[in-house]
Design a protein around this motif. Sequence first.
Motif, short mmCIF file in Angstrom:
data_model
loop_
_atom_site.label_atom_id
_atom_site.label_comp_id
_atom_site.label_asym_id
_atom_site.label_seq_id
_atom_site.Cartn_x
_atom_site.Cartn_y
_atom_site.Cartn_z
N HIS A 66 -99.31 -8.01 -39.50
CA HIS A 66 -99.38 -7.83 -38.04
C HIS A 66 -99.11 -9.17 -37.39
CE1 HIS A 66 -101.55 -3.84 -38.06
NE2 HIS A 66 -101.63 -4.22 -39.33
N LEU A 67 -98.36 -9.12 -36.26
CA LEU A 67 -98.02 -10.38 -35.59
C LEU A 67 -99.20 -10.93 -34.80
CD1 LEU A 67 -94.48 -9.39 -34.25
CD2 LEU A 67 -95.01 -10.75 -36.26
N PRO B 144 -98.04 -4.38 -35.49
CA PRO B 144 -97.59 -4.43 -36.88
C PRO B 144 -96.13 -4.89 -36.95
CG PRO B 144 -97.65 -2.17 -36.08
CD PRO B 144 -98.29 -3.02 -35.02
N HIS B 145 -95.79 -5.67 -37.97
CA HIS B 145 -94.40 -6.09 -38.15
C HIS B 145 -93.82 -5.20 -39.25
CE1 HIS B 145 -91.25 -9.41 -38.87
NE2 HIS B 145 -90.91 -8.66 -37.87
N LEU B 146 -93.56 -3.94 -38.86
CA LEU B 146 -93.22 -2.92 -39.86
C LEU B 146 -91.98 -3.28 -40.66
CD1 LEU B 146 -93.78 0.25 -37.66
CD2 LEU B 146 -95.27 -0.62 -39.45
N GLY B 147 -91.02 -3.91 -39.99
CA GLY B 147 -89.75 -4.21 -40.65
C GLY B 147 -89.92 -5.02 -41.92
N SER B 148 -91.01 -5.76 -42.02
CA SER B 148 -91.15 -6.55 -43.25
C SER B 148 -92.23 -5.96 -44.16
CB SER B 148 -91.44 -8.01 -42.92
OG SER B 148 -92.69 -8.12 -42.33
N GLY B 149 -92.57 -4.69 -43.95
CA GLY B 149 -93.53 -4.05 -44.84
C GLY B 149 -92.92 -3.73 -46.21
N VAL C 83 -104.58 -9.63 -40.55
CA VAL C 83 -104.89 -8.50 -41.44
C VAL C 83 -103.60 -7.93 -42.01
CG1 VAL C 83 -104.75 -6.62 -39.73
CG2 VAL C 83 -106.54 -6.57 -41.43
N ILE C 84 -103.70 -7.36 -43.22
CA ILE C 84 -102.61 -6.55 -43.77
C ILE C 84 -103.13 -5.11 -43.77
CG2 ILE C 84 -101.29 -6.01 -45.87
CD1 ILE C 84 -100.35 -8.64 -44.66
#
Length: 522
Positions: free
Chosen positions: A389-390, A369-374, A394-395
């Motif tokens: 997710h990198l 997951p690319h949490l920083g851009s959530g 899916v989101i």
Amino acid sequence: MGARGILYILLLACAVPALAAPAQTSEDASRLFAEHCAACHGADRLGAIGPALLPENLGRLRKAEAEKIIVSGRPATQMPGVGDKLTAEQVKALADYIYTPLASVPAWGMAEIAASRVVNVDPASLPDRPQWSADPLNLFTVVETGDHHVTILDGDTNTALARFQSRFALHGGAKYSPDGRFVYLASRDGWISKYDLYTLQIVAEIRVGVNTRNVAVSHDGRFLMAGNMLPHTLVALDARDLTPLQVIPVEGDLKATSRVSAVYTAPPRASFVVALKDIPEIWEIPYADDAGPVMNGFVHSYEKGLEEGIGTGGRFQALRIRSPDILDDFFFDRTYERVMGASRDGAKGLVVDLDIKRKVAEIDLPGMPHLGSGIIFRKDGRDHMATPHLKEAVISVIDMTTWKTVKRIPTLGPGFFMRGHETSPYAWIDVSMGKDKDAIQIIDLDSLEIVRTLRPAPGKTTAHAEFDRWGKTVLISVMEGDGALIVFDAKTLEECARLPMKRPVGKYNVFNKINYSSGTSH
Ligand code: DHE
């Protein structure tokens, strides 16, 4: 061309021509470097008027691409090609040389940091008001990495107020002072620049590291904290004129040191929270004059930290929280009490409570997951977060009360960035990590379905959305050398303007950032 550019060309013109013999040893390569590159990139490869040439700093550049740049130069920058002076073998030897790690970690302590500081303008001499007539809170700072420039854009008229040369390879979000007047920029090469939006000029610059991750600004605007990959340090600065205040060695249990993954500001806690790449710890560094509330819960480890000499001798002391895993890429709940981090193996997420100093939940989040851009949004009366997710198309949507993944929304590919806004029913995502790099998808946050796919520049990598302060328009980047910033109407989803730009990467709206909008990064 500025003075820096002229100096660059003069230095290269004076360079001694290469010897004809092919370079076969590292000794030859270091001699070639001394002859052709050292004048601008530093004899120690740590950078001078040109960027540092170390594997850590060249991570975004393939070696074959570096060879091309050595031969032909870098268009629209001050880097000329030296291909006419070198054989193909020598070019390869030079490229191999700059991708070879240094024998020892370069010293970049308080003395080097302080010596690098440049103050262009006395902050006390700056006027109180903007010297232009746009809405100061609806400006965007747009980072263009194609030719290392920054554009200051009026978000009402979509016209540029200024465009200036930045340090090499800016990375990470631009950060604002609490009133939105100053913007702070960090380069991968370690430079922090303070830019005054009212007078459109760089106020001060300082090099805090050889390879820097990012910079955070305290919510009261008094301090900056920068995190480095090389050396393993955090550096606190006075936000007024970038005076360095303290260098904090990043050293955990058993004296193991760590690269900094990122530093974040936690406004309600008056602290910086630090993600570390190499040791399973989360650091919290209070910056309030009376750091009581945060310290009280953690007296033992605070004392232990002091005993171990963490950040000794300064006002910034790190509280070290042991984590079950090395955690990267943080995302906070609205209170900043709970932090989500992605585990290193990319298989799950963890939630750590910063008050009780332990893990409180695990989240089902495979696929990096690319949490920083959530983003955070309200659904069924509760906070939810959504993250791309990198490595998975899916989101994921997570209920922030139960920490359960309530939906996985299939997308055209893995993505990097996601954006929403308090006034908009939609979230915008890119899918730029997959084959449909040119697509932007729009999610209805009520139905959690994709409602539109846009391809505004077919075949070109398109990513990173940001709303204007009112949520009326959304700006998207076509991230190519000859790229563009495309402005969409946030309601009709139709294009309303297209501005040519040189690989625009990130764009940061003043109002949304200083008000910690739940639809954007902070
Ligand atoms: Fe970033 C922010 C890490 C590669 C563009 N990126 C961040 C942040 C981190 C991070 C920790 C948050 C810092 C902040 O904003 O204060 N980025 C990483 C990586 O680990 C990674 C994958 C590898 C690396 O080389 O460091 C990486 N990032 C990239 C890119 O290749 C991007 C697309 C282009 C580039 O020029 O580097 C890129 N990263 C960005 C952008 C932000 C960012 C635009 C700010 C996002 C925002 O909206 O706030």
